[in-house]
Design an enzyme around this catalytic site. Structure first.
Site, PDB file in Angstrom:
ATOM      1  N   ASP A 221     -14.098   5.882 -22.859  1.00  0.00           N
ATOM      2  CA  ASP A 221     -12.638   6.573 -22.627  1.00  0.00           C
ATOM      3  C   ASP A 221     -11.957   5.522 -23.064  1.00  0.00           C
ATOM      4  O   ASP A 221     -10.713   5.721 -23.803  1.00  0.00           O
ATOM      5  CB  ASP A 221     -12.569   6.769 -21.291  1.00  0.00           C
ATOM      6  N   ASP A 247     -14.774  13.335 -29.651  1.00  0.00           N
ATOM      7  CA  ASP A 247     -14.236  12.257 -30.526  1.00  0.00           C
ATOM      8  C   ASP A 247     -13.360  12.693 -31.593  1.00  0.00           C
ATOM      9  O   ASP A 247     -13.435  12.344 -32.785  1.00  0.00           O
ATOM     10  CB  ASP A 247     -15.646  11.555 -30.950  1.00  0.00           C
TER      11      ASP A 247
END
Length: 326
Positions: A221, A247
């Site tokens: 993250d 992503d």
């Protein structure tokens, strides 16, 4: 008056009719509503009605400690027809020539003092019980209006915050897919009028799963947030960047329709530069070789925004295959 008060949308729309009625009930030539700022030590007249020689102007601001309102509150004296005898030390009362005075506090629901509702005269006048009752009643009506406006403001703030949260990705702080679709709609509509072309770039962070597996989701993250920050700082002011999820990111730019080939390459190069390099995270430093990026130009053949995003996604997969083959 009941109809006016019942339909009042603002504090001013409520207070001004009340001042007129208060004048009729008390016989005093000046009726006014004040705001009290105890922290700053000031009292300010917000709304006033003056019908004869005594003139208490709106926006008049005086030291709170010198006011008749402060003395009336401290002593529990809501009315006097002999101000000089009771409060002769008040410079403001002497300067204005006030002889008779009545007031009641206006408080918020939590008991905090907001202001005062007042009536004043340069003559010595008695005040009826009906007028005293009206002062208290009007104070309650004003308190209710203040509370209603406070609740409306809180509701509007909550709606704004909710609307914002629905458009923001919580991990990166970037706009999310919903915001992206809205931006594409706005951009494509404007592009037709301005002889511009909208470029859409789809970014996929190669190797992101390995980062998650090796360093944990917290680091993953952090890396997503770092990439988002790099993209936000590295793109031009008019460019737009959003995180779709996982992503995957999408960037949008508007360029002159006469410079398409060069603009496509320049946009891809800017994005590549943003995602390539060393990223210092809390517990690890990552040297990252950049994302796979596919860039397309919007065209009339795109059925909708989702089709345009899908075409950029396909271009990204082609770029990914070329990277693997090289």
């Amino acid at each position: 008056m009941a109809d006016t008060v019942g339909h009042a949308r603002t504090l001013e729309e409520l207070v001004r009719p009340l001042l007129e009625v208060l004048e009729a009930l008390t016989g005093m030539e000046s009726t006014y509503f004040t705001l009290v700022d105890e922290a700053a030590g000031r009292q300010t007249v917000l709304f006033a009605r003056n019908t004869q020689a005594l003139d208490i102007p709106e926006s008049l601001s005086v030291p709170w400690d010198d006011t008749l309102c402060r003395r009336a509150l401290d002593e529990g004296r809501a009315y006097t027809e002999n101000v000089p005898a009771h409060w002769g030390d008040s410079a403001a009362a002497r300067e204005l020539g006030i002889q008779s005075y009545a007031s009641t506090p206006v408080r918020m629901e939590d008991g905090r003092l907001y202001g005062t509702l007042c009536a004043a005269s340069a003559r010595s006048l008695p005040i009826s019980e009906e007028a005293r009752h009206a002062l208290r009643l009007f104070s309650g009506l004003i308190s209710q209006q203040l509370e209603r406006e406070r609740l409306v403001q809180e509701l509007q703030a909550a709606i704004t915050a909710l609307s914002t949260s629905l458009m923001i990705d919580p991990v990166t702080g970037l706009p999310n897919r919903r915001a992206l679709v809205q931006e594409l709609t706005r951009r494509t509509a404007h592009a037709h009028r301005a002889q511009e072309t909208v470029l859409v770039a789809f970014l996929d962070l190669d190797g992101f799963k390995a980062i998650n597996d090796r360093h944990g989701h917290d680091t993953g993250d952090q890396f997503l947030a770092a990439i988002g920050c790099a993209l936000s700082l590295g793109l031009r002011a008019d460019d737009f960047i959003a995180r779709l999820g996982g992503d995957e990111f999408v960037a949008v730019a508007s360029v002159s329709s006469h410079d398409l080939p060069h603009a496509l390459d320049a946009f891809r190069d800017r994005l590549t530069a943003c995602t390539r390099g060393r990223f210092e995270l809390d517990r690890v430093t990552l040297d990252y070789d950049g994302a796979s990026i596919g860039v397309v130009a919007a065209s009339d053949a795109d059925a909708d925004n989702e089709a345009l995003i899908a075409r950029a996604d396909a271009a990204m997969y082609e770029a990914k295959r070329e990277r693997r083959a090289s």
